[in-house]
Design an enzyme around this catalytic site. Structure first.
Site, PDB file in Angstrom:
ATOM      1  N   GLY A   1       0.841  -1.192   0.000  1.00 30.56           N
ATOM      2  CA  GLY A   1       0.000   0.000   0.000  1.00 30.56           C
ATOM      3  C   GLY A   1       0.871   1.234   0.000  1.00 30.56           C
ATOM      4  O   GLY A   1       2.066   1.157  -0.267  1.00 30.56           O
ATOM      5  N   THR A   2       0.254   2.360   0.279  1.00 34.80           N
ATOM      6  CA  THR A   2       0.989   3.607   0.219  1.00 34.80           C
ATOM      7  C   THR A   2       2.061   3.676   1.299  1.00 34.80           C
ATOM      8  O   THR A   2       3.177   4.086   1.053  1.00 34.80           O
ATOM      9  CB  THR A   2       0.030   4.781   0.431  1.00 34.80           C
ATOM     10  OG1 THR A   2      -1.070   4.586  -0.424  1.00 34.80           O
ATOM     11  CG2 THR A   2       0.702   6.078   0.097  1.00 34.80           C
TER      12      THR A   2
ATOM     13  N   LYS B   1       3.120  -6.631   8.646  1.00 41.17           N
ATOM     14  CA  LYS B   1       2.997  -5.334   7.983  1.00 41.17           C
ATOM     15  C   LYS B   1       4.231  -4.496   8.277  1.00 41.17           C
ATOM     16  O   LYS B   1       4.519  -4.176   9.423  1.00 41.17           O
ATOM     17  CB  LYS B   1       1.739  -4.621   8.475  1.00 41.17           C
ATOM     18  CG  LYS B   1       1.542  -3.286   7.803  1.00 41.17           C
ATOM     19  CD  LYS B   1       0.306  -2.610   8.318  1.00 41.17           C
ATOM     20  CE  LYS B   1      -0.953  -3.324   7.819  1.00 41.17           C
ATOM     21  NZ  LYS B   1      -2.136  -2.819   8.471  1.00 41.17           N
TER      22      LYS B   1
ATOM     23  N   VAL C   1       2.904  -5.570   3.007  1.00 42.50           N
ATOM     24  CA  VAL C   1       2.518  -6.714   3.824  1.00 42.50           C
ATOM     25  C   VAL C   1       3.205  -7.971   3.292  1.00 42.50           C
ATOM     26  O   VAL C   1       3.210  -8.216   2.082  1.00 42.50           O
ATOM     27  CB  VAL C   1       0.993  -6.890   3.829  1.00 42.50           C
ATOM     28  CG1 VAL C   1       0.598  -8.063   4.696  1.00 42.50           C
ATOM     29  CG2 VAL C   1       0.323  -5.618   4.332  1.00 42.50           C
TER      30      VAL C   1
ATOM     31  N   ASP D   1     -10.281   4.529   8.619  1.00 38.77           N
ATOM     32  CA  ASP D   1     -10.002   4.263   7.205  1.00 38.77           C
ATOM     33  C   ASP D   1     -10.704   2.998   6.733  1.00 38.77           C
ATOM     34  O   ASP D   1     -10.064   2.029   6.356  1.00 38.77           O
ATOM     35  CB  ASP D   1      -8.485   4.170   6.999  1.00 38.77           C
ATOM     36  CG  ASP D   1      -8.103   4.231   5.519  1.00 38.77           C
ATOM     37  OD1 ASP D   1      -8.980   4.543   4.692  1.00 38.77           O
ATOM     38  OD2 ASP D   1      -6.939   3.968   5.197  1.00 38.77           O
TER      39      ASP D   1
END
Ligand SMILES: *[C@@H]1O[C@H](CO)[C@@H](O)[C@H](O)[C@H]1NC(C)=O
Ligand SMILES: *[C@@H]1O[C@H](CO)[C@@H](O)[C@H](O)[C@H]1NC(C)=O
Ligand SMILES: *[C@@H]1O[C@H](CO)[C@@H](O)[C@H](O)[C@H]1NC(C)=O
Ligand SMILES: *[C@@H]1O[C@H](CO)[C@@H](O)[C@H](O)[C@H]1NC(C)=O
Ligand SMILES: *[C@@H]1O[C@H](CO)[C@@H](O)[C@H](O)[C@H]1NC(C)=O
Ligand SMILES: *[C@@H]1O[C@H](CO)[C@@H](O)[C@H](O)[C@H]1NC(C)=O
Ligand SMILES: *[C@@H]1O[C@H](CO)[C@@H](O)[C@H](O)[C@H]1NC(C)=O
Ligand SMILES: *[C@@H]1O[C@H](CO)[C@@H](O)[C@H](O)[C@H]1NC(C)=O
Ligand SMILES: *[C@@H]1O[C@H](CO)[C@@H](O)[C@H](O)[C@H]1NC(C)=O
Length: 887
Positions: free
Chosen positions: A615-616, A634, A620, A733
């Site tokens: 992701g940004t 993560k 992971v 989020d």
């Protein structure tokens, strides 16, 4: 008990014993009858001491019921019997499912001081009988379905201190007598259909502290009187049709922290007395017809955090004194007639997060020390007359998420340092300037960037193949430049319309119709799954920076320990080659301690083949322990090294979260910190994220679309969120990318640690950093700047729509400015039936599936209602989905 009672009764003067006993027997009988009607959960009716039943309070020693609190119990039914509790002083029925009219017999509860009927479905108009409640100090009718005018009979409630009627359908005007209530401190009537003027005596007879009337059709002036006694703390009048000035008298209210008067028709200058409002924190006056200069007195409001004057008629320069505002996070002045230099002093506001000067007449140059001190994330300068070159120092703006410089008079070439802005993700727009020269290869390092617009300049040379490093790109525009040579073979380029490349000197190859003849040398196989990347890009381009805060905190912990370790004599990894130095680590779950090996965790993250997704702000990995246990790890990237937190508190929060007991929550099971990397450990879930399940073509081919599985997923997610809300945690989020699926496709809501580690209300995050992912952000966030439980419901609604439609929350196919929510809500207007919105692979399988999907669609529409108050509670959503399942 009875003995004590009798004793105390003997001491009572006013009533005879038999009267009191009669009253007690009456109350007991009434409570039993109420229980019979409503079935109150938590009442132990076999216990004759009814004063100890949940939510009941009795007068000291008298067994006479004075307080009845039935809030949040999912109740419905006939409330008439409550009027039998004659001595009731406080009645709270908020947050239930009561409907129909408010019982007029409540007017008989003459002792009532506190009445809260909010968050129900009461309809019709307010019964005039409530006017008999002469002792009432607090009346809350907000968030119901009440209609009609506010009845004049209520003017006899002269003791009223708090009067809340927001979120209904009241019409007519605000009665003049509201201004005559001499004790009124809180008056909220926002989100109704009120018209007419704000009474011009409001606040003149009472020490008004909070006035919130936003989203009505009020007109006329903001009355002077609301400031007259100087006690106002919050003033929200956004979204009305108010005219006239902001009164000079505002300066009397030193404790006024919030002024929100945007989206009206206000005129005139902002009074200089604003400088006397020393508590001012938010000032929002956008979309009015205000004029004159931005008064330098704002600089005296040392707590000012947000100043939004967009879309008005302000002229002159930005007062340099605003640079003293160390708390300023957002300065938004777009759409005015401001000119002069880009104020260098403002760029030194060390908390400045958003600077929006676009659409003005700024005619200076871009200062070199642009980002030396600030933590700027949004720099919006488009549509001005800015001259000169883009300074090389732009590369210092490493926190930028969006850089807009289009439509200015910028000259020179694009500085290669722009490639240092690794976080740039929402947009880079340099279009309509006078830039020339070659494109710097460093642009290719912007691997999170979604939109790149370089059109309408004099840029030349080839479009370099290095740009293929821009892995998140969705939108490009190179048109109207002097580019030559082949368009590189890169899916985002070939998928673009040819207008993105037209108007150049000599570009060839797809998507242009002119072929390059020698058949492009660029023959790398580009077989990445595009749509998957787009999902990541969209999710990644969320305005949220939560993870970064976790990272910061963990990195801080890590550095501190590293220093300690160094001081302790540096137990380095000399002898053991390539063995990472683990600085800290813990496993919260006892029976997993033996099974988790920190070295193996770290090693797994060093192998690319273990990467699950990226992701940004985090990547992971899958990590197989020597014990056979499989973890999901993560790895958080460094973002910011300046925020300082107490490490112990953070670890405590992680531990607390690890104990949250709900099947649909992804709890952290531990963490490891090594070198400069922080790793969060979770159970490994083989089926990936819901986003992958719905949208990733490699996964989709594995599973037949199956509605019952999807409905179970939707219900599970709702249950997880309802639980979070129950323990007072708001998720920051919610998106399908943050929902994981276990081996049985049971959903687990992830990223909950972020929600807890970052508390925007405590100022640990910039106000705009907490919005959620693109496409999932509730519309009210624009003016509330707060993620709330109803905001979560909205984001959940988007996820539910994804499940029903198999569409992405944001997709160009919906058309300009239209996201999934708008696309679905506007289906009737386009003449489409709900069936055309649903994923036809599911809805055409059976009549039963189709019916269930339509019911779920109704729930999703409720959840994504524009008005937060109209959205159901998460708990209610769970009930509605379970009902669909059972039928
Ligand atoms: C209350 O008493 C009745 C009969 O006396 C019994 O049937 C019921 O189970 C009792 N309820 C509770 C909650 O103890
Ligand atoms: C509620 O109950 C009362 C009697 O207790 C009855 O008169 C009234 O009609 C009922 N109201 C409704 C809406 O059913
Ligand atoms: C409410 O009070 C009125 C007048 O005081 C009386 O006529 C009426 O019976 C009362 N209603 C109830 C339900 O007690
Ligand atoms: C209703 O308003 C009262 C008075 O302002 C307040 O104390 C109460 O918390 C409100 N109820 C809800 C559910 O917000
Ligand atoms: C207010 O609403 C009621 C019921 O919806 C309607 O009958 C009435 O005419 C409206 N009044 C005004 C002033 O709009
Ligand atoms: C409000 O109070 C003033 C006196 O303070 C009085 O003249 C006026 O009639 C009152 N208005 C209403 C609507 O009660
Ligand atoms: C600000 O407050 C001071 C002292 O309370 C007062 O003298 C001054 O006139 C006020 N200034 C403005 C512009 O209202
Ligand atoms: C500014 O905010 C802080 C923290 O909320 C508060 O303690 C302080 O009193 C405020 N300053 C002024 C001048 O209101
Ligand atoms: C910028 O614009 C203002 C107002 O039009 C003008 O007075 C000033 O000279 C301009 N400055 C520059 C550097 O062009």
């Amino acid at each position: 008990m009875a003995f004590v009672c009798l004793l105390s009764l003997v001491l009572m003067g006013s009533l005879s014993i038999s009267q009191v006993v009669d009253a007690q027997l009456h109350d007991q009988a009434t409570l039993l009858a109420i229980n019979k009607e409503l079935g109150v959960p938590g009442w132990d009716v076999n216990n004759s001491d009814y004063c100890s039943w949940r939510g009941i309070g009795c007068a000291a020693d008298e067994l006479i019921v004075e307080r009845l609190d039935l809030s949040h119990r999912g109740l419905r039914g006939n409330l008439t019997l409550i009027s039998g509790l004659k001595s009731l002083k406080s009645l709270d029925l908020s947050d239930n499912n009561f409907h129909g009219s408010i019982p007029s017999v409540f007017g008989n509860l003459s002792e009532l001081v506190f009445l809260d009927l909010s968050w129900n479905k009461f309809g019709n108009s307010i019964p005039i009988e409530l006017g008999s409640l002469r002792n009432l100090r607090s009346l809350n009718l907000s968030n119901n379905l009440l209609i009609g005018e506010i009845p004049d009979e209520l003017q006899s409630l002269e003791k009223l201190q708090e009067f809340q009627i927001s979120g209904n359908k009241f019409n007519g005007s605000i009665p003049i007598w509201v201004g005559n209530l001499t004790n009124l401190r809180v008056f909220t009537a926002y989100e109704n259909e009120l018209a007419g003027k704000i009474p011009d005596n409001l606040g003149s007879h009472s020490e008004l502290q909070l006035l919130n009337l936003h989203s009505n059709q009020l007109e006329g002036a903001i009355p002077d009187t609301i400031f007259a006694l100087g006690k106002l703390e919050v003033l929200v009048l956004t979204q009305n049709e108010l005219t006239g000035n902001l009164p000079e008298l505002v300066g009397k209210c030193k404790g006024l922290s919030n002024i929100r008067i945007g989206n009206n028709n206000l005129i005139g200058n902002i009074p200089r007395s604003i400088g006397n409002v020393s508590s001012l924190t938010y000032f929002e006056a956008d979309n009015n017809n205000l004029s004159g200069e931005i008064v330098p007195e704002f600089a005296q409001c040392s707590n000012l955090t947000l100043l939004n004057l967009a879309s008005n008629g302000f002229t002159g320069m930005i007062p340099p004194g605003l640079g003293q505002l160390t708390n300023l996070q957002e300065l938004i002045v777009s759409g005015n007639s401001l000119f002069g230099d880009i104020p260098e002093s403002i760029l030194r506001c060390k908390n400045l997060n958003k600077l929006d000067l676009s659409n003005n007449r700024f005619n200076g140059t871009i200062p070199g020390d642009l980002c030396n001190t600030s933590r700027l994330q949004y720099l919006l300068l488009s549509q001005n007359s800015i001259r000169g070159e883009i300074p090389h120092e732009i590369g210092n703006c490493v926190k930028l998420l969006e850089l807009q410089m289009g439509s200015n008079y910028l000259t020179g070439s694009i500085p290669p340092e722009i490639g240092h802005i690794k976080n740039l993700q929402i947009a880079l727009n340099l279009s309509f300037n006078h830039l020339h020269g070659l494109l710097p290869l460093e642009l290719g390092k912007l691997d999170k960037l979604v939109s790149l617009d370089l059109s309408n300049n004099q840029l030349s040379g080839n479009i370099p193949s290095a740009l293929k490093g821009m892995l998140s790109l969705i939108e490009v525009n190179f048109s109207n430049n002097l580019f030559t040579g082949p368009v590189p073979t890169f899916v985002p380029f070939q998928k673009s319309p040819n207008s993105s490349f037209l108007g150049n000197k000599g570009l060839c190859g797809e998507p242009l119709s002119s072929s390059c003849g020698t058949n492009g040398s660029d023959h790398e196989n580009y077989h990445h799954k595009v749509s998957y990347r787009i999902i990541l890009a969209v999710i990644g381009s969320g305005l949220a920076v939560f993870v970064s805060v976790t990272v910061v905190v963990l990195l801080f912990m890590m550095r501190e320990r590293q220093e300690k370790a160094a001081k302790a004599g540096g137990v380095a990894d000399d002898g053991i080659n390539n063995r990472p130095l683990i600085i800290a680590g813990n496993v919260f779950v006892d029976n997993l301690r033996q099974a988790i090996d920190f070295d193996a965790v770290v090693k797994a993250t060093l192998k690319d083949s273990n990467k699950l997704n990226s992701g940004t702000f985090s990547t992971v990995y899958k990590a197989v322990m020597p014990s056979g246990l499989i973890l999901s790890v993560k790895s958080l990237r460094s973002m910011d090294r300046t925020i300082i937190h107490h490490q112990n508190k953070m670890i405590r929060e992680l531990e607390r979260l690890s104990k949250l007991c709900h099947d649909n929550l992804m709890r952290p099971i531990g963490f490891v910190i090594y070198e400069d990397v922080a790793l969060l450990l979770h159970n490994y879930l083989p089926n990936g994220t819901l986003a992958q399940f719905l949208h990733d073509p490699t996964k989709i081919s594995e599973y037949e679309p199956d509605w019952p599985t999807r409905l179970n997923i939707a219900t599970g997610v709702a249950e997880g969120l309802a639980f979070l809300h129950h323990v007072a945690i708001i998720h920051l989020d919610i998106s399908s990318g943050n929902i994981l699926l276990d081996a049985d496709f049971k959903p687990l809501v992830g990223e909950i640690e972020i929600s807890k580690l970052l508390d925007p209300s405590k100022g640990t995050a910039s106000i705009s950093a907490v919005a959620g992912s693109f496409g999932y952000i509730p519309p009210e966030y624009a003016y509330t700047m707060q993620v709330t439980a109803p905001g979560n419901v909205y984001s959940y609604g988007v996820v539910l729509l994804e499940i029903l439609t198999t569409r992405l929350p944001v997709d160009e196919a919906f058309g300009e400015g239209i996201d999934l929510v708008k696309w679905v809500h506007s289906a009737p207007a386009r003449g489409e039936t709900p069936e055309q919105i649903l994923d036809a692979r599911l809805s055409t399988v059976s009549f039963a599936w189709r019916k269930e999907m339509l019911s779920a669609l109704k729930v999703a529409l409720l959840c994504t209602d524009n008005t937060p108050a109209k959205r159901p509670k998460m708990k209610k959503v769970v009930e509605m989905l379970q009902e669909i399942k059972q039928n």
